[in-house]
Motif scaffolding. Structure first.
Motif, PDB file in Angstrom:
ATOM      1  N   THR A   1     -22.538 -10.083  -2.268  1.00 36.99           N
ATOM      2  CA  THR A   1     -21.376 -10.087  -3.159  1.00 36.99           C
ATOM      3  C   THR A   1     -20.652  -8.743  -3.225  1.00 36.99           C
ATOM      4  OG1 THR A   1     -22.718  -9.527  -5.096  1.00 36.99           O
ATOM      5  CG2 THR A   1     -22.420 -11.867  -4.602  1.00 36.99           C
ATOM      6  N   TYR A   2     -21.139  -7.752  -2.467  1.00 34.77           N
ATOM      7  CA  TYR A   2     -20.562  -6.410  -2.533  1.00 34.77           C
ATOM      8  C   TYR A   2     -20.018  -5.951  -1.185  1.00 34.77           C
ATOM      9  CZ  TYR A   2     -22.743  -5.814  -7.097  1.00 34.77           C
ATOM     10  OH  TYR A   2     -23.100  -5.948  -8.402  1.00 34.77           O
ATOM     11  N   ALA A   3     -18.854  -5.307  -1.243  1.00 34.65           N
ATOM     12  CA  ALA A   3     -18.343  -4.618  -0.063  1.00 34.65           C
ATOM     13  C   ALA A   3     -19.172  -3.361   0.182  1.00 34.65           C
ATOM     14  CB  ALA A   3     -16.878  -4.247  -0.267  1.00 34.65           C
ATOM     15  N   MET A   4     -19.188  -2.918   1.420  1.00 35.40           N
ATOM     16  CA  MET A   4     -19.988  -1.756   1.805  1.00 35.40           C
ATOM     17  C   MET A   4     -19.143  -0.784   2.615  1.00 35.40           C
ATOM     18  SD  MET A   4     -23.050  -2.411   0.599  1.00 35.40           S
ATOM     19  CE  MET A   4     -24.076  -1.240   1.486  1.00 35.40           C
ATOM     20  N   GLY A   5     -19.543   0.466   2.581  1.00 34.39           N
ATOM     21  CA  GLY A   5     -18.833   1.469   3.356  1.00 34.39           C
ATOM     22  C   GLY A   5     -19.785   2.399   4.074  1.00 34.39           C
ATOM     23  N   TRP A   6     -19.340   2.919   5.203  1.00 32.87           N
ATOM     24  CA  TRP A   6     -20.037   3.995   5.914  1.00 32.87           C
ATOM     25  C   TRP A   6     -19.203   5.263   5.782  1.00 32.87           C
ATOM     26  CZ3 TRP A   6     -24.797   4.221   7.887  1.00 32.87           C
ATOM     27  CH2 TRP A   6     -25.465   3.028   8.221  1.00 32.87           C
ATOM     28  N   PHE A   7     -19.860   6.337   5.400  1.00 32.81           N
ATOM     29  CA  PHE A   7     -19.241   7.649   5.277  1.00 32.81           C
ATOM     30  C   PHE A   7     -19.999   8.628   6.164  1.00 32.81           C
ATOM     31  CE2 PHE A   7     -16.363   7.479   1.525  1.00 32.81           C
ATOM     32  CZ  PHE A   7     -16.599   6.174   1.156  1.00 32.81           C
ATOM     33  N   ARG A   8     -19.409   9.781   6.378  1.00 31.37           N
ATOM     34  CA  ARG A   8     -20.123  10.853   7.078  1.00 31.37           C
ATOM     35  C   ARG A   8     -19.752  12.202   6.484  1.00 31.37           C
ATOM     36  NH1 ARG A   8     -17.235  10.401  13.042  1.00 31.37           N
ATOM     37  NH2 ARG A   8     -15.181  11.268  12.486  1.00 31.37           N
ATOM     38  N   GLN A   9     -20.693  13.113   6.618  1.00 29.22           N
ATOM     39  CA  GLN A   9     -20.498  14.454   6.078  1.00 29.22           C
ATOM     40  C   GLN A   9     -21.038  15.475   7.062  1.00 29.22           C
ATOM     41  OE1 GLN A   9     -22.139  15.059   2.151  1.00 29.22           O
ATOM     42  NE2 GLN A   9     -20.753  16.765   1.759  1.00 29.22           N
ATOM     43  N   ALA A  10     -20.133  16.291   7.580  1.00 32.31           N
ATOM     44  CA  ALA A  10     -20.513  17.372   8.477  1.00 32.31           C
ATOM     45  C   ALA A  10     -20.796  18.619   7.647  1.00 32.31           C
ATOM     46  CB  ALA A  10     -19.401  17.631   9.485  1.00 32.31           C
ATOM     47  N   PRO A  11     -21.561  19.578   8.178  1.00 32.07           N
ATOM     48  CA  PRO A  11     -21.879  20.790   7.419  1.00 32.07           C
ATOM     49  C   PRO A  11     -20.626  21.501   6.932  1.00 32.07           C
ATOM     50  CG  PRO A  11     -23.258  20.648   9.353  1.00 32.07           C
ATOM     51  CD  PRO A  11     -22.245  19.538   9.472  1.00 32.07           C
ATOM     52  N   GLY A  12     -20.601  21.823   5.649  1.00 32.09           N
ATOM     53  CA  GLY A  12     -19.476  22.549   5.084  1.00 32.09           C
ATOM     54  C   GLY A  12     -18.236  21.720   4.829  1.00 32.09           C
ATOM     55  N   LYS A  13     -18.348  20.404   5.042  1.00 29.81           N
ATOM     56  CA  LYS A  13     -17.182  19.541   4.855  1.00 29.81           C
ATOM     57  C   LYS A  13     -17.469  18.472   3.801  1.00 29.81           C
ATOM     58  CE  LYS A  13     -15.201  20.202   9.444  1.00 29.81           C
ATOM     59  NZ  LYS A  13     -14.601  19.533  10.629  1.00 29.81           N
ATOM     60  N   GLU A  14     -16.420  17.808   3.381  1.00 32.43           N
ATOM     61  CA  GLU A  14     -16.560  16.747   2.390  1.00 32.43           C
ATOM     62  C   GLU A  14     -17.066  15.464   3.049  1.00 32.43           C
ATOM     63  OE1 GLU A  14     -12.996  18.125  -0.687  1.00 32.43           O
ATOM     64  OE2 GLU A  14     -12.774  16.329   0.539  1.00 32.43           O
ATOM     65  N   ARG A  15     -17.579  14.580   2.203  1.00 30.96           N
ATOM     66  CA  ARG A  15     -17.990  13.270   2.681  1.00 30.96           C
ATOM     67  C   ARG A  15     -16.742  12.401   2.854  1.00 30.96           C
ATOM     68  NH1 ARG A  15     -23.036  10.249  -0.081  1.00 30.96           N
ATOM     69  NH2 ARG A  15     -23.815  12.358   0.304  1.00 30.96           N
ATOM     70  N   ASP A  16     -16.546  11.897   4.071  1.00 33.08           N
ATOM     71  CA  ASP A  16     -15.343  11.148   4.401  1.00 33.08           C
ATOM     72  C   ASP A  16     -15.675   9.728   4.837  1.00 33.08           C
ATOM     73  OD1 ASP A  16     -13.860  14.055   5.945  1.00 33.08           O
ATOM     74  OD2 ASP A  16     -13.547  13.268   3.930  1.00 33.08           O
ATOM     75  N   ILE A  17     -14.752   8.821   4.554  1.00 35.51           N
ATOM     76  CA  ILE A  17     -14.921   7.438   4.941  1.00 35.51           C
ATOM     77  C   ILE A  17     -14.867   7.314   6.459  1.00 35.51           C
ATOM     78  CG2 ILE A  17     -12.450   6.996   4.719  1.00 35.51           C
ATOM     79  CD1 ILE A  17     -15.277   4.480   4.017  1.00 35.51           C
TER      80      ILE A  17
ATOM     81  N   THR B   1     -20.499  14.370  15.052  1.00 36.60           N
ATOM     82  CA  THR B   1     -21.747  14.908  14.525  1.00 36.60           C
ATOM     83  C   THR B   1     -21.659  15.075  13.012  1.00 36.60           C
ATOM     84  OG1 THR B   1     -22.300  16.061  16.576  1.00 36.60           O
ATOM     85  CG2 THR B   1     -23.289  16.907  14.549  1.00 36.60           C
ATOM     86  N   ALA B   2     -22.612  14.466  12.311  1.00 33.33           N
ATOM     87  CA  ALA B   2     -22.614  14.489  10.845  1.00 33.33           C
ATOM     88  C   ALA B   2     -23.825  13.718  10.340  1.00 33.33           C
ATOM     89  CB  ALA B   2     -21.336  13.858  10.290  1.00 33.33           C
ATOM     90  N   VAL B   3     -24.042  13.809   9.048  1.00 34.14           N
ATOM     91  CA  VAL B   3     -24.974  12.896   8.386  1.00 34.14           C
ATOM     92  C   VAL B   3     -24.166  11.678   7.948  1.00 34.14           C
ATOM     93  CG1 VAL B   3     -26.582  12.550   6.484  1.00 34.14           C
ATOM     94  CG2 VAL B   3     -26.447  14.784   7.603  1.00 34.14           C
ATOM     95  N   TYR B   4     -24.663  10.503   8.315  1.00 36.32           N
ATOM     96  CA  TYR B   4     -23.960   9.256   8.010  1.00 36.32           C
ATOM     97  C   TYR B   4     -24.644   8.566   6.834  1.00 36.32           C
ATOM     98  CZ  TYR B   4     -21.056   9.619  12.138  1.00 36.32           C
ATOM     99  OH  TYR B   4     -20.127  10.032  13.061  1.00 36.32           O
TER     100      TYR B   4
END
Length: 128
Positions: free
Chosen positions: A31-47, A91-94
């Motif tokens: 029942t929920y939408a989902m998203g994948w984001f990523r965050q590289a060192p020193g940067k914001e978490r982005d969709i 390259t990032a943490v997803y």
């Protein structure tokens, strides 16, 4: 308590592929939408990508269009991110996140405040 567990990250050469998985421990996953984001060192978490509750609508950041595909298997309470033609800039943490609105099928996935649960993240490293 909702748990989201990402897996599938790793080290890959430029041009390679990976498939990330996000398994949810929730009976109402479908029942929920989902998203994948990523965050590289020193940067914001982005969709990166988003998918509606029933899989009928998807969203992609411009930087990944044509290379990444988001999908979901509601029977397995899992959302996937297939990534091809990977670039060092990927390259990032997803992270996967659950969008808090029930039965969401709109087109906006980029607002972090719209998500109420997150996984711990999985590292993706693309070497040149």
């Amino acid at each position: 308590q909702v748990q989201l567990v990402e897996s599938g990250g790793g080290l890959v050469q430029a041009g390679g592929s990976l498939r990330l998985s996000c398994a949810a421990s929730i009976r109402t996953f479908r029942t929920y939408a989902m998203g994948w984001f990523r965050q590289a060192p020193g940067k914001e978490r982005d969709i990166v990508a988003g998918i509606s509750w029933n899989g009928g609508n998807t969203y992609y950041a411009d930087s990944v269009k044509g290379r990444f595909t988001i999908s979901r298997d509601n029977a397995k309470s899992t959302v996937y991110l297939q990534m091809i033609n990977l670039e060092p800039e990927d390259t990032a943490v997803y992270y996967c996140g659950r969008k808090r609105t029930l039965y969401y099928s709109g087109g906006r996935y980029d607002n972090l405040d719209d998500y109420d649960y997150w996984g711990q993240g999985t590292q993706v490293t693309v070497s040149s």
